[in-house]
Scaffold this active site. Structure first.
Site, PDB file in Angstrom:
ATOM      1  N   HIS A  92      32.601  46.785  42.127  1.00  0.00           N
ATOM      2  CA  HIS A  92      32.705  45.613  43.382  1.00  0.00           C
ATOM      3  C   HIS A  92      34.193  45.849  43.722  1.00  0.00           C
ATOM      4  O   HIS A  92      34.611  44.862  44.348  1.00  0.00           O
ATOM      5  CB  HIS A  92      32.353  44.363  42.853  1.00  0.00           C
ATOM      6  CG  HIS A  92      31.149  44.059  42.221  1.00  0.00           C
ATOM      7  ND1 HIS A  92      30.110  43.464  42.835  1.00  0.00           N
ATOM      8  CD2 HIS A  92      30.519  44.433  40.945  1.00  0.00           C
ATOM      9  CE1 HIS A  92      29.170  43.416  42.422  1.00  0.00           C
ATOM     10  NE2 HIS A  92      29.342  43.919  40.914  1.00  0.00           N
ATOM     11  N   ASN A 165      24.745  38.476  42.242  1.00  0.00           N
ATOM     12  CA  ASN A 165      24.363  39.301  43.134  1.00  0.00           C
ATOM     13  C   ASN A 165      23.412  39.027  44.328  1.00  0.00           C
ATOM     14  O   ASN A 165      22.912  37.950  44.157  1.00  0.00           O
ATOM     15  CB  ASN A 165      23.860  40.486  42.390  1.00  0.00           C
ATOM     16  CG  ASN A 165      24.967  41.493  41.663  1.00  0.00           C
ATOM     17  OD1 ASN A 165      26.160  41.433  41.980  1.00  0.00           O
ATOM     18  ND2 ASN A 165      24.501  42.170  40.787  1.00  0.00           N
ATOM     19  N   HIS A 356      35.100  35.185  36.796  1.00  0.00           N
ATOM     20  CA  HIS A 356      34.784  35.488  35.400  1.00  0.00           C
ATOM     21  C   HIS A 356      33.605  34.567  35.019  1.00  0.00           C
ATOM     22  O   HIS A 356      33.583  33.333  35.292  1.00  0.00           O
ATOM     23  CB  HIS A 356      35.905  35.192  34.638  1.00  0.00           C
ATOM     24  CG  HIS A 356      35.464  35.389  32.899  1.00  0.00           C
ATOM     25  ND1 HIS A 356      34.538  36.179  32.624  1.00  0.00           N
ATOM     26  CD2 HIS A 356      36.183  34.770  31.855  1.00  0.00           C
ATOM     27  CE1 HIS A 356      34.542  36.060  31.240  1.00  0.00           C
ATOM     28  NE2 HIS A 356      35.313  35.129  30.709  1.00  0.00           N
TER      29      HIS A 356
HETATM   30  C1  HEM Z   1      23.530  40.461  36.270  1.00  0.00           C
HETATM   31  C2  HEM Z   1      24.399  41.548  36.067  1.00  0.00           C
HETATM   32  C3  HEM Z   1      25.935  41.508  36.820  1.00  0.00           C
HETATM   33  C4  HEM Z   1      26.188  40.911  38.053  1.00  0.00           C
HETATM   34  C5  HEM Z   1      25.230  39.914  38.814  1.00  0.00           C
HETATM   35  C6  HEM Z   1      27.497  41.056  38.368  1.00  0.00           C
HETATM   36  C7  HEM Z   1      28.326  40.940  39.294  1.00  0.00           C
HETATM   37  C8  HEM Z   1      29.748  40.914  39.642  1.00  0.00           C
HETATM   38  C9  HEM Z   1      30.269  40.686  40.797  1.00  0.00           C
HETATM   39  C10 HEM Z   1      29.622  39.865  41.827  1.00  0.00           C
HETATM   40  C11 HEM Z   1      31.415  41.125  40.605  1.00  0.00           C
HETATM   41  C12 HEM Z   1      32.560  41.191  41.822  1.00  0.00           C
HETATM   42  C13 HEM Z   1      33.308  40.043  41.737  1.00  0.00           C
HETATM   43  C14 HEM Z   1      34.468  39.966  42.727  1.00  0.00           C
HETATM   44  O1  HEM Z   1      34.136  39.868  43.918  1.00  0.00           O
HETATM   45  O2  HEM Z   1      35.558  40.097  42.168  1.00  0.00           O
HETATM   46  C15 HEM Z   1      31.582  41.801  39.462  1.00  0.00           C
HETATM   47  C16 HEM Z   1      32.623  42.539  39.139  1.00  0.00           C
HETATM   48  C17 HEM Z   1      32.695  43.096  37.857  1.00  0.00           C
HETATM   49  N1  HEM Z   1      31.802  43.337  36.942  1.00  0.00           N
HETATM   50 FE1  HEM Z   1      29.707  42.516  37.093  1.00  0.00          FE
HETATM   51  N2  HEM Z   1      27.854  41.978  37.299  1.00  0.00           N
HETATM   52  C18 HEM Z   1      26.989  42.301  36.297  1.00  0.00           C
HETATM   53  C19 HEM Z   1      26.816  42.814  35.304  1.00  0.00           C
HETATM   54  C20 HEM Z   1      28.169  43.434  34.754  1.00  0.00           C
HETATM   55  C21 HEM Z   1      28.280  43.862  33.614  1.00  0.00           C
HETATM   56  C22 HEM Z   1      27.113  43.937  32.434  1.00  0.00           C
HETATM   57  C23 HEM Z   1      29.477  44.131  33.198  1.00  0.00           C
HETATM   58  C24 HEM Z   1      30.219  44.896  32.128  1.00  0.00           C
HETATM   59  C25 HEM Z   1      29.573  44.823  30.757  1.00  0.00           C
HETATM   60  C26 HEM Z   1      30.007  43.773  34.369  1.00  0.00           C
HETATM   61  C27 HEM Z   1      31.623  43.961  34.786  1.00  0.00           C
HETATM   62  C28 HEM Z   1      32.205  43.991  35.717  1.00  0.00           C
HETATM   63  C29 HEM Z   1      33.503  44.237  35.988  1.00  0.00           C
HETATM   64  C30 HEM Z   1      34.492  44.874  34.812  1.00  0.00           C
HETATM   65  C31 HEM Z   1      34.002  43.802  37.162  1.00  0.00           C
HETATM   66  C32 HEM Z   1      35.080  43.844  38.149  1.00  0.00           C
HETATM   67  C33 HEM Z   1      35.845  42.555  38.012  1.00  0.00           C
HETATM   68  C34 HEM Z   1      37.289  42.518  38.345  1.00  0.00           C
HETATM   69  O3  HEM Z   1      37.859  43.668  38.388  1.00  0.00           O
HETATM   70  O4  HEM Z   1      37.691  41.562  38.580  1.00  0.00           O
HETATM   71  N3  HEM Z   1      29.259  43.320  35.259  1.00  0.00           N
HETATM   72  N4  HEM Z   1      30.312  41.990  38.798  1.00  0.00           N
END
Ligand code: HEM
Length: 737
Positions: A92, A165, A356
């Site tokens: 993202h 999402n 978060h």
């Molecule tokens: C239903 C499944 C998931 C959804 C809907 C989702 C949604 C999102 C969204 C919207 C962001 C961006 C947030 C922003 O705009 O700053 C994000 C970032 C991120 N997601 Fe997820 N994600 C999912 C699954 C996962 C999983 C399973 C993991 C790890 C085990 C993960 C790890 C991360 C990480 C590391 C970031 C970057 C956050 C940052 O650097 O601030 N995501 N996710």
């Protein structure tokens, strides 16, 4: 007058008076305003407040001599520059954000004690970041990808982050596979190719070995993956969460966002062209809409499931590859999100915001969805690195408006000055402050869920093995044009895959979803129709696991369809904020153009003059209008419809290659195309089939031609735009063109 002090970031203490008048109703705005640094009427200083006399030349030993180490201003300036970059998000990375407010329509106290959901009189400030998943920070907005829809609610009980999402399901069921999924979709590690694209071998290799991803693959290959605008896409919390009421009762909940402008996408060919012409298309669209006062609005929808119905659906509510069809559990619209202010600074706000999924407030709780559980670890962990230490909650955009008080101390970039010698609890020297909050006083109490199984096991529940039913439901719920697009997307993506066995494996999976789908994709890939009826093996199997236990098990009703899954249920819809290109040559029909502009304005849409050149174009009434674009500086992919104005000069377009391509693309992308008088000749030059101007019932309602502009032409244009696109035009398209 500003003092020099104003040039350095202000303290986060909140003691300094705000420089800009803050709307008292928006505590987040008031808080952020404390940090605004206003350069007006100020002199340039170093970071330490020393006025700078010469910012043009470094300090040297003589006119042609070496630069001196003593030059503290040079050293500070260059050092700061050298350290200006932080790691981009691991996923993202590419995003755009806006401030806004959320207000619930009526109290939901029956379901939750969360104050922002129980007080209809309260406006809760929010910050929303939309994003793509796979691409780097500088990648195109129009990649075929999932869109992030992350909302931070600054509630009076602390921050609640709904990190969702634009698709209601996910690729994988367990967070332990997330690094694998992302490694597979990111550019391949040997050559860092391709950027922001899933159309490559490693992604499809992984997917083809993970049958659980098939439902999400249907969404990703559908037009949902190429939205027209962030303002026109749905959002989903994906996982099943819990709502907890004031008496300790709990219900399951799925969160939805429903855009009031409807759900719309662009065509894949269009997406690829937009990526070249304006890779910032979505970012710009969001920014410009908010600047113009056309505030994007979404309704919060809830699907609430009683605890007793946990096992009533034939699939597992804890499985994030499943959605609850709206026919089985209606989405109740409970409140409205309005995005009404662009950020002041992209880095300070959009880049440094840290969402978060673990940021919850009393009244909202988690479930045991294993993907959700893994996310609870991942976000803080990655932000510690990305934002450089444990104090990123103090960055203005991340600060809660509710006071944060605890005994945590120190760490890189600590801003709060916690006075006194007590930094522990229990303590007697500090009167045992800060004190814990009783549940009654708002203390967060985790819902005391009874666990069914207390063994430690590494397993996937048997109820998670229905891999194809909902993929089938999605495909079968699509309109015919949407199915066509999905098939073409699969042909495109798999066509880019070099490994033939991966293509074959994918076609065999598709055969489990829908035989026609598989046959049509296979044909496009030059593969024989899939004959095998068994599913390809699931390779996501532990070393000691029995592969037979990991095969698909049909648990849901195979004939299920859901109208909520097709975007065609959103048409006809409003055309507010839609953009129409109006091609005007010298001597254009002034009256006709005025009529069309008026009709668009009445609907909240905008017309934009595109001339043979920039600057003045003189109409048939002798008056000059300014062309906002020239035919060389824009393309029709950036507009929702095209109107070629008539007039004696309009014939010039027929020899202009860019004009021919302009209308050809608009027609190919199934947009409304209207032309009057000599403007119709351009459609002819582009081989666009036009009916008779007098035909009251033309086959293609979106191609409107008339001898001259009239209120009827304007009405038909507006009506055709309300359909978003005339997708049914596509089967007729033999690309004349
Ligand atoms: C239903 C499944 C998931 C959804 C809907 C989702 C949604 C999102 C969204 C919207 C962001 C961006 C947030 C922003 O705009 O700053 C994000 C970032 C991120 N997601 Fe997820 N994600 C999912 C699954 C996962 C999983 C399973 C993991 C790890 C085990 C993960 C790890 C991360 C990480 C590391 C970031 C970057 C956050 C940052 O650097 O601030 N995501 N996710």
């Amino acid at each position: 007058m500003c003092s020099m002090e104003d040039m350095v970031p202000t303290r986060p203490s909140g003691r300094r008076p705000a420089r800009r008048a803050a709307a008292p109703a928006d505590p987040k705005r008031a808080q952020l305003d404390e940090y605004i640094v206003d350069p007006r009427d100020a002199v340039l200083t170093t970071n330490h407040g020393v006025p700078v006399n010469d910012d043009q030349n470094s300090l040297k030993a003589g006119e042609r001599g070496p630069t001196l180490l003593e030059d503290f201003h040079l050293r500070e300036k260059v050092t700061h520059f050298d350290h200006e970059r932080i790691p981009e998000r691991v996923v993202h990375a590419r995003g755009a954000a806006a401030h806004g407010v959320f207000q619930v329509y009526e109290s939901l106290a029956r379901y939750t004690k969360a104050s922002f959901l129980t007080d209809p009189g309260r406006e809760t400030p929010v910050f929303v970041r939309f994003s793509t998943v796979a691409g780097s920070r500088g990648s195109t907005d129009l990649a075929r990808d999932v869109r992030g829809f992350a909302v931070k609610f600054y509630t009076d009980e602390g921050n609640f982050d709904l990190v969702g999402n634009n698709m209601p399901v996910f690729f994988i069921q367990d967070a332990i596979k997330f690094p694998d999924l992302i490694h597979a979709v990111k550019p391949e590690p040997n050559n860092e190719i391709p950027q922001a694209a899933s159309a490559h071998d490693t992604f499809w290799d992984f997917i083809s070995l993970m049958p659980e991803s098939m439902h999400m693959v249907m969404w990703l290959m559908s037009d949902r993956a190429i939205p027209r605008s962030y303002r026109m896409m749905e959002g989903f919390g994906v996982h099943t969460f819990r709502l907890v009421d004031g008496k300790g009762g709990s219900r399951f909940v799925k969160f939805h966002w429903k855009p009031l402008l409807g759900v719309h996408s662009v065509a894949w060919d269009e997406a690829q062209k937009i990526s070249g012409v304006d890779p910032d298309f979505h970012r710009r669209d969001l920014w410009e809409a908010i600047e113009a006062g056309a505030f994007p609005e979404y309704e919060l929808g809830l699907q609430i499931i009683e605890e007793k119905d946990e096992f009533a659906f034939g699939f597992d509510l804890l499985d994030p590859t499943k959605l609850i069809p709206e026919e089985l559990a209606p989405v109740r619209r409970v409140g409205k999100l309005t995005l009404n202010r662009n950020p002041d600074n992209f880095f300070a706000e959009t880049e440094q915001v840290a969402f978060h999924i673990g940021n919850v407030v009393p009244g909202i709780d988690f479930t045991n969805d294993p993907l959700l559980q893994g996310r609870l670890f991942s976000y803080t962990d990655t932000q510690l690195l990305r934002l450089g230490g444990p104090n990123f909650h103090e960055i203005p955009i991340n600060r809660s408006t509710a006071p944060a008080r605890n005994n945590q101390r120190d760490g890189f970039m600590r801003q709060a000055i916690n006075p006194g010698r007590v930094s522990y609890g229990p303590n007697s020297l500090g009167d045992n402050q800060p004190a814990q909050a009783t549940e009654r006083a708002g203390g967060y109490v985790t819902f005391p869920e009874a666990l069914q199984d207390s063994r430690k096991v590494r397993v996937r529940g048997a109820s998670f093995f229905d891999h194809y039913s909902q993929a089938r439901m999605f495909f079968q719920s699509q309109s015919e044009p949407e199915r066509q697009h999905l098939i073409k997307a699969l042909r495109f993506e798999l066509g880019k895959v070099q490994a033939i066995e991966v293509r074959e494996r994918m076609v065999a999976h598709l055969a489990q979803v829908d035989a026609t789908l598989a046959a049509r994709v296979a044909k496009g890939l030059g593969l024989p129709p899939p004959l095998k009826s068994e599913a390809p093996p699931n390779r996501s199997v532990p070393a000691d696991g029995d592969p037979r236990d990991f095969q698909h098990r049909e648990l849901a009703d195979p004939s299920l369809t859901s109208t909520a899954l097709t975007m065609t249920s959103h048409v006809p819809g409003p055309i507010a904020t839609r953009k129409v290109a109006i091609l005007v040559a010298d001597e254009f029909d002034a009256k006709g153009v005025a009529m069309v502009l008026k009709a668009l304005k009445a609907e909240g849409a905008t017309g934009h003059l595109v001339g043979p050149r920039l600057g003045d174009v003189v109409a048939d009434d002798g008056k000059a209008s300014t062309a906002e674009f020239s035919i060389f500086t824009t393309k029709s992919v950036l507009f929702d419809a095209v109107f070629v104005a008539g007039g004696d000069g309009a014939g010039m377009w027929t020899t202009e290659a860019d004009a021919i391509e302009f209308v050809k693309d608009a027609y190919k992308h199934c947009k409304a195309v209207a032309a009057t008088g000599a403007g119709v000749d351009l459609l002819g030059a582009a081989h666009i089939p036009v009916g008779s101007p007098d035909d009251p019932d033309p086959a293609d309602d979106a191609t409107i031609v008339a001898p001259s502009a009239s209120a009827a032409v304007a009405r038909r244009l507006v009506a055709a735009m309300g359909e978003h696109r005339l997708w049914t035009r596509e089967p007729e398209l033999h690309l004349p063109l």
